[in-house]
Motif scaffolding. Structure first.
Motif, PDB file in Angstrom:
ATOM      1  N   ARG A  94       0.892  -1.053   0.036  1.00 12.73           N
ATOM      2  CA  ARG A  94       0.125  -0.098   0.012  1.00 12.73           C
ATOM      3  C   ARG A  94       1.004   1.200  -0.093  1.00 12.73           C
ATOM      4  O   ARG A  94       0.353   2.370  -0.303  1.00 12.73           O
ATOM      5  CB  ARG A  94      -0.818   0.078   1.038  1.00 12.73           C
ATOM      6  N   VAL A  95       2.074   1.073   0.274  1.00 10.18           N
ATOM      7  CA  VAL A  95       3.010   2.159   0.429  1.00 10.18           C
ATOM      8  C   VAL A  95       3.040   2.996  -1.032  1.00 10.18           C
ATOM      9  O   VAL A  95       3.412   4.173  -1.040  1.00 10.18           O
ATOM     10  CB  VAL A  95       4.379   1.841   1.100  1.00 10.18           C
ATOM     11  N   PHE A  96       2.907   2.115  -2.260  1.00  9.82           N
ATOM     12  CA  PHE A  96       3.045   2.729  -3.366  1.00  9.82           C
ATOM     13  C   PHE A  96       1.771   3.172  -3.789  1.00  9.82           C
ATOM     14  O   PHE A  96       1.703   3.474  -5.047  1.00  9.82           O
ATOM     15  CB  PHE A  96       3.843   1.282  -4.190  1.00  9.82           C
ATOM     16  N   ASN A  97       0.912   3.005  -3.207  1.00  7.80           N
ATOM     17  CA  ASN A  97      -0.623   3.380  -3.971  1.00  7.80           C
ATOM     18  C   ASN A  97      -0.867   4.458  -3.238  1.00  7.80           C
ATOM     19  O   ASN A  97      -1.580   5.100  -2.268  1.00  7.80           O
ATOM     20  CB  ASN A  97      -1.487   2.383  -3.349  1.00  7.80           C
ATOM     21  N   PHE A  98      -0.314   5.708  -4.141  1.00  5.95           N
ATOM     22  CA  PHE A  98      -0.421   7.240  -3.796  1.00  5.95           C
ATOM     23  C   PHE A  98      -1.817   7.687  -4.004  1.00  5.95           C
ATOM     24  O   PHE A  98      -2.330   8.605  -3.276  1.00  5.95           O
ATOM     25  CB  PHE A  98       0.465   7.851  -4.722  1.00  5.95           C
ATOM     26  N   ARG A  99      -2.592   6.717  -4.691  1.00  2.00           N
ATOM     27  CA  ARG A  99      -4.076   7.279  -4.994  1.00  2.00           C
ATOM     28  C   ARG A  99      -4.895   7.126  -3.717  1.00  2.00           C
ATOM     29  O   ARG A  99      -5.973   7.756  -3.846  1.00  2.00           O
ATOM     30  CB  ARG A  99      -4.600   6.486  -6.426  1.00  2.00           C
ATOM     31  N   GLN A 100      -4.485   6.426  -2.874  1.00  2.00           N
ATOM     32  CA  GLN A 100      -5.363   6.213  -1.672  1.00  2.00           C
ATOM     33  C   GLN A 100      -4.935   7.162  -0.659  1.00  2.00           C
ATOM     34  O   GLN A 100      -5.693   7.260   0.550  1.00  2.00           O
ATOM     35  CB  GLN A 100      -5.059   4.960  -1.091  1.00  2.00           C
ATOM     36  N   GLY A 101      -4.380   8.338  -0.882  1.00  2.00           N
ATOM     37  CA  GLY A 101      -3.590   9.293  -0.052  1.00  2.00           C
ATOM     38  C   GLY A 101      -2.531   8.905   0.853  1.00  2.00           C
ATOM     39  O   GLY A 101      -2.211   7.694   0.723  1.00  2.00           O
ATOM     40  N   GLY A 102      -2.183   9.895   1.386  1.00  2.00           N
ATOM     41  CA  GLY A 102      -1.100   9.817   2.505  1.00  2.00           C
ATOM     42  C   GLY A 102       0.152  10.288   1.982  1.00  2.00           C
ATOM     43  O   GLY A 102       1.099   9.922   2.037  1.00  2.00           O
ATOM     44  N   LEU A 103       0.082  11.981   1.947  1.00  3.18           N
ATOM     45  CA  LEU A 103       1.149  12.673   1.832  1.00  3.18           C
ATOM     46  C   LEU A 103       1.197  13.846   2.987  1.00  3.18           C
ATOM     47  O   LEU A 103       0.308  14.094   3.528  1.00  3.18           O
ATOM     48  CB  LEU A 103       0.909  13.293   0.503  1.00  3.18           C
ATOM     49  N   ALA A 104       2.605  13.964   3.499  1.00  7.98           N
ATOM     50  CA  ALA A 104       2.631  14.900   4.546  1.00  7.98           C
ATOM     51  C   ALA A 104       3.687  15.987   4.194  1.00  7.98           C
ATOM     52  O   ALA A 104       4.778  15.930   3.503  1.00  7.98           O
ATOM     53  CB  ALA A 104       3.367  14.300   5.903  1.00  7.98           C
ATOM     54  N   ILE A 105       2.996  17.337   4.221  1.00  4.47           N
ATOM     55  CA  ILE A 105       3.651  18.423   3.809  1.00  4.47           C
ATOM     56  C   ILE A 105       5.194  18.568   4.123  1.00  4.47           C
ATOM     57  O   ILE A 105       6.071  19.236   3.452  1.00  4.47           O
ATOM     58  CB  ILE A 105       2.967  19.703   3.938  1.00  4.47           C
ATOM     59  N   TYR A 106       5.544  18.239   5.542  1.00  4.01           N
ATOM     60  CA  TYR A 106       6.762  18.489   5.874  1.00  4.01           C
ATOM     61  C   TYR A 106       7.589  17.418   5.374  1.00  4.01           C
ATOM     62  O   TYR A 106       8.757  17.911   5.296  1.00  4.01           O
ATOM     63  CB  TYR A 106       6.668  18.379   7.497  1.00  4.01           C
ATOM     64  N   GLY A 107       7.284  16.405   4.990  1.00  5.24           N
ATOM     65  CA  GLY A 107       8.154  15.432   4.208  1.00  5.24           C
ATOM     66  C   GLY A 107       8.474  16.210   2.831  1.00  5.24           C
ATOM     67  O   GLY A 107       9.658  16.106   2.477  1.00  5.24           O
ATOM     68  N   ALA A 108       7.631  16.901   2.322  1.00  6.81           N
ATOM     69  CA  ALA A 108       7.927  17.496   0.894  1.00  6.81           C
ATOM     70  C   ALA A 108       8.912  18.649   1.249  1.00  6.81           C
ATOM     71  O   ALA A 108       9.825  18.671   0.365  1.00  6.81           O
ATOM     72  CB  ALA A 108       6.503  18.092   0.422  1.00  6.81           C
ATOM     73  N   VAL A 109       8.685  19.388   1.948  1.00  7.21           N
ATOM     74  CA  VAL A 109       9.547  20.622   2.413  1.00  7.21           C
ATOM     75  C   VAL A 109      10.903  20.312   2.713  1.00  7.21           C
ATOM     76  O   VAL A 109      12.104  20.719   2.022  1.00  7.21           O
ATOM     77  CB  VAL A 109       8.948  21.456   3.798  1.00  7.21           C
ATOM     78  N   ILE A 110      11.136  19.214   3.691  1.00 13.60           N
ATOM     79  CA  ILE A 110      12.359  18.573   3.721  1.00 13.60           C
ATOM     80  C   ILE A 110      13.024  18.173   2.715  1.00 13.60           C
ATOM     81  O   ILE A 110      14.315  18.464   2.497  1.00 13.60           O
ATOM     82  CB  ILE A 110      12.340  17.344   4.959  1.00 13.60           C
ATOM     83  N   ALA A 111      12.319  17.241   1.937  1.00 10.70           N
ATOM     84  CA  ALA A 111      12.985  16.760   0.638  1.00 10.70           C
ATOM     85  C   ALA A 111      13.453  17.938  -0.114  1.00 10.70           C
ATOM     86  O   ALA A 111      14.430  17.910  -0.994  1.00 10.70           O
ATOM     87  CB  ALA A 111      11.965  15.605  -0.164  1.00 10.70           C
ATOM     88  N   ALA A 112      12.573  18.962  -0.396  1.00 10.56           N
ATOM     89  CA  ALA A 112      12.853  19.892  -1.395  1.00 10.56           C
ATOM     90  C   ALA A 112      14.307  20.846  -0.885  1.00 10.56           C
ATOM     91  O   ALA A 112      14.886  21.109  -1.911  1.00 10.56           O
ATOM     92  CB  ALA A 112      11.875  21.164  -1.425  1.00 10.56           C
ATOM     93  N   PHE A 113      14.446  21.044   0.329  1.00  8.90           N
ATOM     94  CA  PHE A 113      15.615  21.596   0.895  1.00  8.90           C
ATOM     95  C   PHE A 113      16.753  20.786   0.584  1.00  8.90           C
ATOM     96  O   PHE A 113      17.835  21.379   0.276  1.00  8.90           O
ATOM     97  CB  PHE A 113      15.305  22.033   2.127  1.00  8.90           C
ATOM     98  N   ILE A 114      16.607  19.605   0.821  1.00 16.93           N
ATOM     99  CA  ILE A 114      18.009  18.512   0.709  1.00 16.93           C
ATOM    100  C   ILE A 114      18.057  18.710  -0.914  1.00 16.93           C
ATOM    101  O   ILE A 114      19.426  18.695  -1.241  1.00 16.93           O
ATOM    102  CB  ILE A 114      17.579  17.164   1.009  1.00 16.93           C
TER     103      ILE A 114
END
Length: 304
Positions: A94-114
């Motif tokens: 299920r980890v790979f099923n993005f269509r079921q939702g489950g995204l966290a903005i802080y993870g995106a921000v951290i990844a963007a800065f890296i």
């Protein structure tokens, strides 16, 4: 209320049959993903515009955006999975099923800065300058993206019946676990809806304020990285407060401590301390420069 309705009764706003998706050629398109996409595009265009008016190469930011978007999506998913592993351990695929939702903005921000620091290093560019250039776009994208949560009937807060109270049909709530005991206890007898804080709206409006502040402060910054620190402090402060109201909080493993509140507080402290230290260092360097100039003038006068 009908299953698709959303209301802000104390503001006199009643929205009927608000859809979560639509179909194109038989393919279902979710408004959540569409709005997130709009936010991403708006953020990139803003960063490119800021780069252009500040004399930088806009193509550099178009190129960086491609990597930032990809790794930010992965970062958002990884962050969510790490702090919600109980949802996935029974079925790891299920980890790979993005269509079921489950995204966290802080993870995106951290990844963007890296991604930013790696990209800048590879391209031999000033990472802090690039960060300052991208900050207005980042926070604008977040402000827009929060409306995807509105369409999904998620990211709301505890029971609330004040001016901005939002009513959602119980059956329309994306995750029934977000309806706390306190919210349930305040459901009017015979009603099929809940009254809650529209925390998605609070954060969207707060982010717009931070966006405007970053734009206004851009011409007054004293050092590269200052707008990054402004983002950390501004967004972190707002998120720390709003996170305390939300009901869909992710917790540090084995605790009831909201991980986003901890991260928000760390962001604010880091921003304030770093800003003070940099300014003290700049003041010291300025004082030393003045003293050196005075010494040179004195030496020159002695020679004369």
């Amino acid at each position: 209320m009908n299953a698709g309705d959303i209301a802000f009764p104390n503001l006199g706003i009643y929205l009927k049959n608000v859809p979560t998706s639509f179909h194109i050629f038989g393919f279902e398109v979710y408004f959540y993903g569409l709005i997130i996409g709009i936010g991403v595009i708006a953020g990139i265009l803003t960063a490119v515009y800021v780069a252009k008016v500040s004399g930088q190469d806009p193509e550099l930011y178009w190129d960086f955006a491609l990597y930032a978007v990809i790794f930010s999506i992965l970062g958002a998913r990884i962050y969510y999975v790490l702090f919600s592993w109980s949802e996935f351990k029974g079925n790891p695929l299920r980890v790979f099923n993005f269509r079921q939702g489950g995204l966290a903005i802080y993870g995106a921000v951290i990844a963007a800065f890296i991604t930013l620091f790696v990209y800048a290093r590879v391209k031999k560019r000033n990472a802090l300058l690039m960060g300052d250039t991208a900050m207005a776009g980042l926070i604008l994208g977040q402000a827009i993206g929060r409306w995807g949560n509105f369409m999904n009937r998620e990211v709301f807060g505890e029971y609330y019946n004040g001016l901005f109270s939002m009513q959602l049909p119980i059956t329309a709530v994306r995750d029934a676990g977000d309806i706390t005991a306190n919210i349930a206890a305040h459901i009017p007898e015979g009603a099929n809806y809940i009254n809650v804080h529209p925390t998605f709206l609070y954060e969207s409006l707060w982010n717009l304020l931070v966006f405007l502040l970053i734009l206004l402060w851009r011409k007054h910054k004293k050092f590269d990285g200052e707008l990054c620190l402004l983002y950390f402090a501004g967004y972190g402060l707002g998120r720390f407060i709003i996170e305390g109201i939300r009901t869909d909080t992710l917790f540090l493993p084995g605790t009831t401590v909201p991980v986003s509140q901890v991260l928000s507080l760390l962001m604010v402290v880091f921003a304030v301390v770093t800003d003070v230290l940099v300014r003290l260092k700049m003041r010291k360097q300025s004082t030393e420069a003045v003293m050196q100039n005075m010494e040179k003038v004195s030496e020159q006068e002695e020679k004369e």
